[in-house]
Write a protein that holds these residues in place. Sequence first.
Motif, mmCIF file in Angstrom:
data_model
loop_
_atom_site.group_PDB
_atom_site.id
_atom_site.type_symbol
_atom_site.label_atom_id
_atom_site.label_comp_id
_atom_site.label_asym_id
_atom_site.label_seq_id
_atom_site.Cartn_x
_atom_site.Cartn_y
_atom_site.Cartn_z
ATOM 1 N N VAL A 9 -5.894 37.221 -32.803
ATOM 2 C CA VAL A 9 -6.460 38.373 -33.377
ATOM 3 C C VAL A 9 -7.628 38.561 -32.620
ATOM 4 C CG1 VAL A 9 -7.857 39.060 -35.535
ATOM 5 C CG2 VAL A 9 -5.744 37.956 -35.625
ATOM 6 N N ASN A 73 -8.041 46.346 -41.129
ATOM 7 C CA ASN A 73 -7.123 45.512 -40.725
ATOM 8 C C ASN A 73 -7.450 45.062 -39.319
ATOM 9 O OD1 ASN A 73 -5.461 47.103 -38.019
ATOM 10 N ND2 ASN A 73 -6.203 48.621 -39.389
ATOM 11 N N LEU A 74 -6.523 43.744 -39.110
ATOM 12 C CA LEU A 74 -6.946 42.895 -37.907
ATOM 13 C C LEU A 74 -5.709 43.458 -36.995
ATOM 14 C CD1 LEU A 74 -7.444 39.529 -39.634
ATOM 15 C CD2 LEU A 74 -9.327 41.181 -39.086
ATOM 16 N N SER A 75 -6.151 43.414 -35.626
ATOM 17 C CA SER A 75 -5.181 43.814 -34.505
ATOM 18 C C SER A 75 -4.996 42.462 -33.931
ATOM 19 C CB SER A 75 -6.067 44.800 -33.555
ATOM 20 O OG SER A 75 -6.276 45.919 -34.196
ATOM 21 N N ARG A 110 1.333 49.775 -36.427
ATOM 22 C CA ARG A 110 0.524 49.205 -37.786
ATOM 23 C C ARG A 110 1.499 49.066 -38.635
ATOM 24 N NH1 ARG A 110 -3.322 53.226 -38.273
ATOM 25 N NH2 ARG A 110 -4.735 52.065 -36.537
ATOM 26 N N PHE A 119 -1.861 44.875 -40.822
ATOM 27 C CA PHE A 119 -2.478 44.410 -39.536
ATOM 28 C C PHE A 119 -1.801 45.438 -38.485
ATOM 29 C CE2 PHE A 119 1.905 42.377 -40.060
ATOM 30 C CZ PHE A 119 2.357 42.580 -38.929
#
Length: 277
Positions: A9, A73-75, A110, A119
């Motif tokens: 992340v 959201n986390l990438s 996504r 995410f």
Amino acid sequence: MSFMSPGQVVWFEIGTTDPEAVTGFYGPLLGWSFEVDPDSSVDGRTYTRVLAPGAPWPMGAIQQGDTGGEAINLSILSTDVHADVDRLTALGATVVVPATRVADVTVFARLTDPRGNLFSLFSQSTSQRFEERMAGTEEYMEQAALTPQPGSMGWFEIGTTDPRATTDFYTAAFGWRFEEDDTAGGKPYSNVFGPGAPWPSGGLWDHSGDGADGADYMMPCFLVTDVAATTDAARRLGARVEHGPDANPDGTAYARLTDPRGNRFGLFSPPARPTAG
């Protein structure tokens, strides 16, 4: 294993129809500064990079959308977004935005995990333009991950009412490792290690015993010097406190909130370091 290795992340995004409301909340609260990507304005929509106080490189972004929804959201870094989308959908993920190229900078997609948590995947570009922009930043981002500064994203958290399904998915998807946190004072909490990482970068909270109050979420957590004071400030700015402020026996303090747009985020501060005698 580097912080900038696949499966880690490394970014967060806040999707919103009102970027000014988002910057007006997080700027005063966490000292963030913002820079609009000059190449991003399409149909009046902008992509605004987020910088922690004193940081030379952004840690996330605000994505102006037109769907009417708010989302955070986390990438997660990928070497091949198209292939990972196919692989993750076979594991039970759902595609929200298919693999998409953004100019010559990156490819992103996504998705939601099997529990409905949003995410993103993105891949680093090999273009000369991107490499020039990234020159010298990887060392900074590695250091920021190891020793985050106040206002920066220093942790992430997954809350789940089905820990088996969640851990099975992320282990198969990204090679994450989950280990019980023995500093949590008996709370159902596990540390999350990225693929091959010697240190955790996130945590998993098992909400399966919470009954109707259980929650499934995936959120960034931001380092602050005083969780109680920052939580109070967030409340005055329109946030809602879901949990805390609370603390572990080792002195780690934390709180879980939703911002005025409904996006969930965490605050934390590590145990105080002992002073020299």
